[in-house]
Design an enzyme around this catalytic site. Structure first.
Site, PDB file in Angstrom:
ATOM      1  N   TYR A 146       0.770  -1.114  -0.163  1.00  0.00           N
ATOM      2  CA  TYR A 146       0.067   0.132  -0.187  1.00  0.00           C
ATOM      3  C   TYR A 146       0.739   1.306  -0.008  1.00  0.00           C
ATOM      4  O   TYR A 146       1.626   1.280   0.963  1.00  0.00           O
ATOM      5  CB  TYR A 146      -0.935  -0.026   1.329  1.00  0.00           C
ATOM      6  CG  TYR A 146      -1.438  -1.428   1.639  1.00  0.00           C
ATOM      7  CD1 TYR A 146      -2.441  -1.970   0.930  1.00  0.00           C
ATOM      8  CD2 TYR A 146      -1.236  -1.779   2.839  1.00  0.00           C
ATOM      9  CE1 TYR A 146      -2.943  -3.323   1.186  1.00  0.00           C
ATOM     10  CE2 TYR A 146      -1.833  -3.174   3.413  1.00  0.00           C
ATOM     11  CZ  TYR A 146      -2.873  -3.708   2.398  1.00  0.00           C
ATOM     12  OH  TYR A 146      -3.368  -5.036   2.715  1.00  0.00           O
ATOM     13  N   ARG A 147       0.758   2.023  -1.052  1.00  0.00           N
ATOM     14  CA  ARG A 147       1.495   3.379  -1.120  1.00  0.00           C
ATOM     15  C   ARG A 147       1.354   3.998   0.175  1.00  0.00           C
ATOM     16  O   ARG A 147       0.417   4.326   0.752  1.00  0.00           O
ATOM     17  CB  ARG A 147       0.999   4.060  -2.343  1.00  0.00           C
ATOM     18  CG  ARG A 147      -0.223   4.807  -2.409  1.00  0.00           C
ATOM     19  CD  ARG A 147      -0.339   5.892  -3.335  1.00  0.00           C
ATOM     20  NE  ARG A 147      -1.665   6.594  -2.945  1.00  0.00           N
ATOM     21  CZ  ARG A 147      -2.535   6.468  -3.797  1.00  0.00           C
ATOM     22  NH1 ARG A 147      -2.622   5.912  -4.868  1.00  0.00           N
ATOM     23  NH2 ARG A 147      -3.718   7.648  -3.544  1.00  0.00           N
TER      24      ARG A 147
ATOM     25  N   TRP B 134      -4.175   1.960   2.597  1.00  0.00           N
ATOM     26  CA  TRP B 134      -4.618   0.648   2.136  1.00  0.00           C
ATOM     27  C   TRP B 134      -6.212   1.029   1.950  1.00  0.00           C
ATOM     28  O   TRP B 134      -7.100   1.697   2.638  1.00  0.00           O
ATOM     29  CB  TRP B 134      -4.761  -0.289   3.612  1.00  0.00           C
ATOM     30  CG  TRP B 134      -4.910   0.409   4.826  1.00  0.00           C
ATOM     31  CD1 TRP B 134      -5.780   0.965   5.207  1.00  0.00           C
ATOM     32  CD2 TRP B 134      -4.090   0.073   5.859  1.00  0.00           C
ATOM     33  NE1 TRP B 134      -5.750   1.322   6.693  1.00  0.00           N
ATOM     34  CE2 TRP B 134      -4.618   0.748   7.128  1.00  0.00           C
ATOM     35  CE3 TRP B 134      -2.870  -0.624   6.219  1.00  0.00           C
ATOM     36  CZ2 TRP B 134      -4.130   0.835   8.234  1.00  0.00           C
ATOM     37  CZ3 TRP B 134      -2.321  -0.720   7.591  1.00  0.00           C
ATOM     38  CH2 TRP B 134      -2.940  -0.069   8.397  1.00  0.00           C
TER      39      TRP B 134
ATOM     40  N   GLU C  26       0.918 -13.987   3.472  1.00  0.00           N
ATOM     41  CA  GLU C  26       1.552 -13.858   2.070  1.00  0.00           C
ATOM     42  C   GLU C  26       3.233 -14.336   2.351  1.00  0.00           C
ATOM     43  O   GLU C  26       3.626 -14.729   1.304  1.00  0.00           O
ATOM     44  CB  GLU C  26       1.558 -12.392   2.025  1.00  0.00           C
ATOM     45  CG  GLU C  26       0.386 -11.786   1.105  1.00  0.00           C
ATOM     46  CD  GLU C  26      -0.838 -11.522   1.956  1.00  0.00           C
ATOM     47  OE1 GLU C  26      -0.361 -11.709   3.462  1.00  0.00           O
ATOM     48  OE2 GLU C  26      -1.965 -11.149   1.657  1.00  0.00           O
TER      49      GLU C  26
ATOM     50  N   ASP D  58      -1.635   7.505 -10.676  1.00  0.00           N
ATOM     51  CA  ASP D  58      -1.959   6.166 -10.404  1.00  0.00           C
ATOM     52  C   ASP D  58      -1.786   5.243 -11.451  1.00  0.00           C
ATOM     53  O   ASP D  58      -1.941   5.723 -12.646  1.00  0.00           O
ATOM     54  CB  ASP D  58      -3.130   6.067  -9.610  1.00  0.00           C
ATOM     55  CG  ASP D  58      -3.166   5.284  -8.662  1.00  0.00           C
ATOM     56  OD1 ASP D  58      -2.684   4.100  -8.614  1.00  0.00           O
ATOM     57  OD2 ASP D  58      -3.858   5.476  -7.506  1.00  0.00           O
TER      58      ASP D  58
HETATM   59  C1  LIG Z   1       2.918  -0.756  -7.158  1.00  0.00           C
HETATM   60  C2  LIG Z   1       1.698  -1.002  -6.420  1.00  0.00           C
HETATM   61  C3  LIG Z   1       1.329  -0.305  -5.535  1.00  0.00           C
HETATM   62  C4  LIG Z   1       0.156  -0.568  -4.775  1.00  0.00           C
HETATM   63  N1  LIG Z   1      -0.488   0.231  -4.088  1.00  0.00           N
HETATM   64  C5  LIG Z   1      -1.659   0.218  -3.290  1.00  0.00           C
HETATM   65  C6  LIG Z   1      -2.433   0.815  -2.455  1.00  0.00           C
HETATM   66  O1  LIG Z   1      -1.727   2.025  -2.480  1.00  0.00           O
HETATM   67  N2  LIG Z   1      -3.322   0.655  -2.132  1.00  0.00           N
HETATM   68  C7  LIG Z   1      -3.983  -0.389  -1.903  1.00  0.00           C
HETATM   69  O2  LIG Z   1      -4.981  -0.944  -1.189  1.00  0.00           O
HETATM   70  N3  LIG Z   1      -3.424  -1.301  -2.781  1.00  0.00           N
HETATM   71  C8  LIG Z   1      -2.369  -1.419  -3.571  1.00  0.00           C
HETATM   72  N4  LIG Z   1      -1.824  -2.160  -4.381  1.00  0.00           N
HETATM   73  C9  LIG Z   1      -2.416  -3.266  -4.609  1.00  0.00           C
HETATM   74  C10 LIG Z   1      -2.367  -4.161  -3.426  1.00  0.00           C
HETATM   75  O3  LIG Z   1      -0.898  -4.509  -3.021  1.00  0.00           O
HETATM   76  C11 LIG Z   1      -2.967  -5.742  -3.709  1.00  0.00           C
HETATM   77  O4  LIG Z   1      -4.285  -5.424  -3.967  1.00  0.00           O
HETATM   78  C12 LIG Z   1      -2.646  -6.639  -2.739  1.00  0.00           C
HETATM   79  O5  LIG Z   1      -3.210  -7.991  -2.862  1.00  0.00           O
HETATM   80  C13 LIG Z   1      -3.309  -6.276  -1.326  1.00  0.00           C
HETATM   81  O6  LIG Z   1      -3.013  -6.946  -0.310  1.00  0.00           O
HETATM   82  P1  LIG Z   1      -4.123  -7.857   0.782  1.00  0.00           P
HETATM   83  O7  LIG Z   1      -4.884  -8.331  -0.189  1.00  0.00           O
HETATM   84  O8  LIG Z   1      -3.428  -8.370   1.633  1.00  0.00           O
HETATM   85  O9  LIG Z   1      -4.806  -6.443   1.246  1.00  0.00           O
HETATM   86  C14 LIG Z   1      -0.583  -1.766  -5.089  1.00  0.00           C
HETATM   87  C15 LIG Z   1      -0.083  -2.943  -5.883  1.00  0.00           C
HETATM   88  C16 LIG Z   1       1.138  -2.467  -6.445  1.00  0.00           C
HETATM   89  C17 LIG Z   1       1.922  -3.557  -7.310  1.00  0.00           C
HETATM   90 MN   LIG Z   2      -3.804 -10.453   2.590  1.00  0.00          MN
END
Ligand SMILES: Cc1cc2nc3c(=O)[nH]c(=O)nc-3n(C[C@H](O)[C@H](O)[C@H](O)COP(=O)(O)O)c2cc1C
Ligand SMILES: [Mn+2]
Length: 486
Positions: free
Chosen positions: A172-173, A186, A234, A283
């Site tokens: 999450y950025r 998130w 993960e 984005d």
């Molecule tokens: C470069 C990059 C940046 C990302 N930024 C975000 C973000 O800012 N917020 C978010 O919710 N998901 C973001 N994602 C997507 C999440 O990492 C992805 O949905 C992940 O599965 C979330 O993990 P979780 O399922 O455990 O919540 C990003 C993915 C990438 C590749």
């Molecule tokens: Mn997860």
């Protein structure tokens, strides 16, 4: 042997001619984005900026921005090998007799060997700063001109479910507010956000422990974006991908663990009652995501290697590095989708569809309404729930060929009859939806229509030349004085 850490992978990339070092001073404010954008589009190498302006820490970007580097990261020649490993675990039948049980043992042992392992110390602890530290020492990018600030774009954000104690890792950025605070972006359907909500429901004064690892071996970095079910770690999947457990080490100031091989670790907390304006941010939709209210991450301790490397990525108009990562995940998880829905032949998410806008699915259609059933399945399958436009085609359409899909899918529909509209959760980044996080989805049933679905007209055959004529013309071709065309 799995890559021990980020630098071992950098070494491998360099050996394979997949890494370019940039000794010139380059500004992490905008310049690195512009350079990386051009390089990714030209299918160029990973970039190691050795002198980012204003920082002593080198910066790695575009690490996984090609199919070749994804394969190198996962130590395979083709992604299909990883999908095959996933399939071999799913194929596991419940054992019938003793012999079956014995045969299972090596597989079970292999499965057990993927679980993360706790170790006493690790390279991420070479420097520990609890008092004197600043995020501004790192070459954190301002990616695009209208961004609200500098953003950490590839953080592995680690939290624990306050109710089950299970770990989650998500990317999450994080927008940097000052030396010690950032935003925590998130999105509402993500697991980190759920941990936050549960902690807040328990006590609004709660401080939720959060640890952030930046830069590790490539499989571990990739694992942060895996769309796996809640309460599945993960880091276990990272162990599966690298075929060796991820070594985890305890944080200094909170009860979380981080990958011991990380380059940089930020420890801290998110206050359950605090929100702050985050954004805008250029984005992966190719547009700026707008400002929004998000939790605030307070850093209480920074640990890192003596000579850390800062790993980052950019998102923006597709395709960017995230397309290659997302595509890899799509291929790796296809067997899981197929296990649940064996009628699925293949899926495709073209880069311009930025994952959540367009998915094309081919199915072996077996009963009336089958395409609609698959739409419902996909809209309820993990993060595939975000799919805005879903096109379902018959098994004989090659979904990997967008031209064939456009041709055959459009020929197969009577729009008023074949379009299904439903309301549901949509991706936070969908700026066209009526509300943030809530909007509509469109399913297009582009399969052949059956009499049992009320279609009473005959369905025509696709035009194909017969094999004998083709063979005769092949034999004739040389004498025709025509170029050797495909
Ligand atoms: C470069 C990059 C940046 C990302 N930024 C975000 C973000 O800012 N917020 C978010 O919710 N998901 C973001 N994602 C997507 C999440 O990492 C992805 O949905 C992940 O599965 C979330 O993990 P979780 O399922 O455990 O919540 C990003 C993915 C990438 C590749
Ligand atoms: Mn997860």
């Amino acid at each position: 042997m799995a890559y021990r850490d980020l630098r071992e992978f950098i070494g491998r990339l360099e050996k394979e001619g997949q890494l370019k070092r940039i000794p010139a001073e380059v500004d992490p404010v905008l310049e690195i984005t512009e350079i990386t954008d051009r390089v990714t589009r030209a299918d160029g190498p990973a970039l190691l900026f050795e002198r980012p302006k204003g920082s002593r820490v080198p910066l790695l970007i575009n690490m996984l921005g090609s199919e070749r580097r994804i394969n190198l990261a996962l130590e395979v020649e083709r992604l299909e090998e990883v999908a095959g490993r996933v399939r071999s675990f799913l194929d596991f039948q419940s054992p019938q007799g003793l012999l079956d049980k014995l045969k299972m043992l090596p597989k079970l042992a292999e499965l057990g060997s993927f679980f993360p392992k706790t170790v006493k110390s690790g390279a991420c602890k070479e420097v520990i700063s609890k008092h004197e530290f600043s995020l501004l020492e790192f070459p954190i990018l301002k990616c695009w001109p209208k961004d609200g600030g500098r953003y950490i774009t590839w953080p592995l954000v680690i939290t624990k479910n306050p109710e089950t104690g299970k770990r989650n890792v998500g990317v999450y950025r994080m927008q940097v507010f000052d030396e010690r605070t950032t935003a925590m972006h998130w999105q509402t359907q993500k697991h980190g956000a759920e941990h936050f909500r549960r902690a807040r429901a328990h006590d609004a004064r709660e401080k939720i422990e959060v640890a952030v690892a930046i830069g590790a071996d490539p499989a571990t970095c990739l694992a942060g974006i895996l769309p796996i079910p809640p309460d599945l770690d993960e880091m276990m999947f990272a162990g599966f991908l690298r075929r060796e457990p991820v070594e985890m080490v305890a944080c200094e100031t909170c009860r979380l663990e981080v990958p011991a091989n990380a380059e940089i670790v930020l420890e801290g907390y998110v206050d359950a009652s605090e929100l702050r304006t985050e954004g805008p941010f250029g984005d992966h939709t190719g547009f700026y995501s707008l400002e929004g209210e998000y939790p605030v991450f307070h850093v209480t301790c920074v640990t890192h290697r003596r000579d850390p490397i800062y790993l980052t990525t950019i998102v923006g108009p597709p395709p960017q590095e995230d397309f290659f990562m997302g595509h890899a995940i799509e291929r790796i998880f296809l067997p899981v989708m197929k296990m649940q829905y064996p009628e699925i032949m293949d899926i495709a998410m073209p880069a311009e569809g930025i994952f959540h806008n367009l998915m094309i699915v081919s199915i072996r259609k077996s009963y009336p309404g089958h395409a609609r059933k698959i739409m419902n399945a996909i809209w309820s399958l993990g993060q595939a729930m975000f799919t805005k436009v879903l096109v379902v085609v018959d098994h004989d359409v090659n979904v990997q060929n967008p031209r064939e899909v456009v041709w055959k899918a459009l020929c197969a529909i009577d729009p008023e009859r074949d379009v299904q509209l439903v309301l549901g959760p949509v991706d936070t980044l969908d700026h066209a939806a009526r509300l943030q996080d809530f909007g509509s989805h469109m399913g297009i049933d582009a399969t052949r229509k059956w009499p049992s679905e009320g279609f009473q007209r005959p369905w025509p055959d696709e035009i194909v030349m017969d094999a004998e004529t083709k063979a005769r013309v092949d034999a004739l071709w040389g004498s025709l004085g025509l170029p050797r065309a495909g």
